[in-house]
Design an enzyme around this catalytic site. Structure first.
Site, PDB file in Angstrom:
ATOM      1  N   GLY A  29      27.861  24.559 -22.554  1.00  0.00           N
ATOM      2  CA  GLY A  29      28.145  23.410 -21.699  1.00  0.00           C
ATOM      3  C   GLY A  29      29.285  22.552 -22.192  1.00  0.00           C
ATOM      4  O   GLY A  29      29.939  21.853 -21.410  1.00  0.00           O
ATOM      5  N   ILE A  35      19.801 -12.109   3.860  1.00  0.00           N
ATOM      6  CA  ILE A  35      20.178 -12.347   5.257  1.00  0.00           C
ATOM      7  C   ILE A  35      19.086 -13.206   5.891  1.00  0.00           C
ATOM      8  O   ILE A  35      17.902 -13.052   5.569  1.00  0.00           O
ATOM      9  CB  ILE A  35      20.339 -11.014   6.009  1.00  0.00           C
ATOM     10  CG1 ILE A  35      21.414 -10.146   5.333  1.00  0.00           C
ATOM     11  CG2 ILE A  35      20.705 -11.250   7.476  1.00  0.00           C
ATOM     12  CD1 ILE A  35      21.516  -8.742   5.884  1.00  0.00           C
ATOM     13  N   ALA A  43      18.908  -7.034   1.194  1.00  0.00           N
ATOM     14  CA  ALA A  43      19.887  -6.159   1.857  1.00  0.00           C
ATOM     15  C   ALA A  43      21.299  -6.713   1.766  1.00  0.00           C
ATOM     16  O   ALA A  43      22.273  -5.972   1.909  1.00  0.00           O
ATOM     17  CB  ALA A  43      19.504  -5.975   3.322  1.00  0.00           C
TER      18      ALA A  43
END
Length: 585
Positions: free
Chosen positions: A201, A423, A463
């Protein structure tokens, strides 16, 4: 005789001045606030120092004749331009105390780049938990800003005892293969300086970039020399298998695969090989000089200028008490060139400000929350209640959506100064279509190809955190900054406790029971919210990409702006800009 001028000079040469110097009384009353800010800065600084000291001491690397990741960055990056990101990011709180990579924005030979390197002090740069997501954020940043991605690879491969945390999955440590291919397809170069042993990796970043430069002692390979072959798997290790393993390891004489003589002399994978570690970084500098970049004069609308007021004022203006209001324009005046701002629709949607400022002479859009009480507003409440600063109402949401749309037309990058509690809620708010208007703002953002920087000054809540260019809500977010006063939560802890336990309180009270057990749970929830919303926690979990002192915010805004205008994918000729003309009317 030739004559020259900056574009749209009547609009940009001298814009409206904003802000004012702090009075002696304001300075005197701010002493406690400064102490609270510095207290949080000290906590963050201690955490940053812990991350930088993770792994083995730097002296051990130096004794081996090597450079640490921080030495390499100091040598590579132009002085004064390094803006680190994800320093405290450690989302699963792994034992290493970091994700094993160091990254940020910086200039190399005068050109902006996204830079990431493995911390070779931490398990020799191994894949560890949280690292894959960190790498994805960095490749997204290079894609968003359309600037080179520079790797400093020194990766020992997978931390094998915890392979399930890094190996498989859609967003795993294998993603750089595809992310680098995506960047190359878009014409975004990926440069890689390769050091040390990079097996399995560790070679992913070693083969997938555009240009590979290596130190003479480096190697990359599909598998490492330490993976002993010839074993007969039984599903377990018994004494016979252990003896075979011991003998095989003792007799293993092979050199590490994928050495310079293979990948430079034979396969020609490596473009350059250098005898010294500094030489590899000099090679990166050479290639950075070749990278596409416009002369800044192409897009500047004025000569760069510092703000008129000192950045130290910010520690006095922004209250540590989350409930205290402040003049948001005073914050803006400490960030913009010459403390000037061209405001869009100041009398509409009073809870937010929108407009254009200059950063290093480049036009940049700003959106932010105003604080305080707004009597007679919102209009749909008809006096039932006043608007409270930090919340969003109908006009403010419409104004932001309009402004973002116009910025998309004019290709103006946007800086959001977020300090929001949410809000407006309730029947009146629902009838005023705030649910749809909030989503309309998200849609307006998504309809643009703009890069956006989100700065959470204090509160990122509900939100509203999403709609104001929060990283969870849109693809345009380049990165998000927090400050020593940042708190991010779905709602305030007290509000959350009330919402969770109000009915329980009523039930217990009506039954005549002792309320203490419920109150204890509520207070514990409030305490948990406080702990899990503070700046250091927000940085650890990736709620923000970096916690930055208030005095350094302009530096990051300058980096964001300069990177945006270095090699933009889309251009609006300055003399064709519409937004400043709309503002003037």
């Amino acid at each position: 005789m030739s004559r020259k001028q900056t574009p749209l000079r009547p609009y940009f040469e001298k814009m409206a001045e904003i802000g004012k110097a702090l009075s002696e009384g304001e300075v005197r009353r701010s002493k406690e606030n400064i102490e609270l800010v510095r207290e949080q800065e000290a906590i963050i600084a201690q955490e940053v120092e812990r991350v930088k000291n993770a792994g083995i001491p730097a002296e051990k690397i130096h004794q081996r004749g090597g450079m640490t990741i921080y030495d390499r960055l100091d040598y590579l990056v132009d002085k004064g331009t390094w803006s680190p990101l994800h320093t405290l990011y450690n989302p699963v709180d792994n034992e290493e105390g970091c994700t094993g990579v160091v990254n940020g924005l910086g200039k190399i030979e005068g050109k902006w780049a996204v830079i990431i390197g493995f911390d070779n002090k931490v398990m020799a740069g191994a894949w560890i938990a949280g690292q894959a997501e960190n790498i994805l954020m960095v490749t997204d940043l290079a894609k968003r800003l359309n600037i080179p991605l520079v790797w400093l690879t020194n990766c020992s491969g997978v931390k094998l005892m915890e392979q399930e945390t890094v190996y498989a999955g859609r967003r795993s440590s294998g993603a750089p293969f595809y992310r680098h291919a995506d960047l190359n397809h878009l014409g975004i170069p990926v440069l890689n300086a390769i050091y040390g042993t990079n097996p399995a990796g560790g070679g992913y970043q070693g083969i997938s970039p555009t240009i590979l430069l290596a130190h003479e002692g480096a190697n990359i390979a599909v598998g490492g020399a330490g993976i002993v072959g010839g074993m007969n798997p039984k599903g377990h290790i018994d004494l016979e298998a252990a003896r075979a393993l011991i003998d095989g390891t003792k007799n293993f004489k092979s050199k590490d695969p994928g050495r310079v003589e293979t990948h430079f002399t034979q396969t020609a994978y490596f473009r350059e090989v250098h005898e010294t570690e500094q030489g590899v970084l000099d090679g990166i500098k050479d290639y950075m000089r070749m990278m596409p970049a416009y002369d800044p004069t192409m897009f500047r609308v004025a000569a760069p200028a510092a703000p008129k007021f000192p950045a130290e004022d910010l520690n006095m203006i922004l209250p540590a008490n989350q409930k205290r209001p402040y003049d948001a324009i005073q914050i803006l005046a400490r960030l913009t060139d010459n403390s000037e701002f061209m405001e869009y629709r100041p009398d509409y949607g009073r809870e937010v400000f929108t407009g254009i400022a200059k950063i290093d002479g480049f036009p940049v859009a700003f959106v932010g929350n105003r604080q305080g009480i707004f009597q007679g507003y919102p209009e749909y409440a008809e006096g039932a209640y006043p608007a409270v600063g930090g919340k969003h109402y109908r006009q403010g949401l419409i104004k932001q959506a309009e402004f973002v749309t116009l910025c998309g037309r004019d290709n103006l990058p946007i800086v959001w100064l977020q300090d929001t509690t949410g809000i407006d809620v309730g029947d009146l708010a629902e009838e005023a279509e705030l649910l749809a208007l909030g989503q309309s703002l998200v849609y307006s953002i998504e309809q643009t190809e703009l890069s956006m920087l989100c700065i959470v000054l204090r509160k990122g809540s509900a939100a509203a955190h999403y709609i104001m260019a929060g990283p969870q809500a849109n693809n345009n977010n380049a990165f998000t900054l927090g400050t020593p006063l940042t708190e991010i939560y779905v709602m305030h802890g007290e509000t959350a406790a009330a919402a969770s336990y109000a009915r329980r309180l009523v039930k217990e009270d009506e039954a005549g029971k002792d309320l203490t057990p419920v109150l204890d749970k509520m207070n514990q929830m409030i305490e948990d919210y406080q702990v899990k919303s503070r700046p250091a926690y927000s940085a650890m979990k990736g709620f923000v990409d970096e916690i930055v002192p208030l005095t350094e915010l302009r530096q990051y805004i300058q980096a964001f702006t300069g990177a945006n205008y270095q090699n933009p994918k889309s251009i609006t000729p300055v003399h064709q800009l519409l937004l400043p003309r709309i503002i003037k009317g």
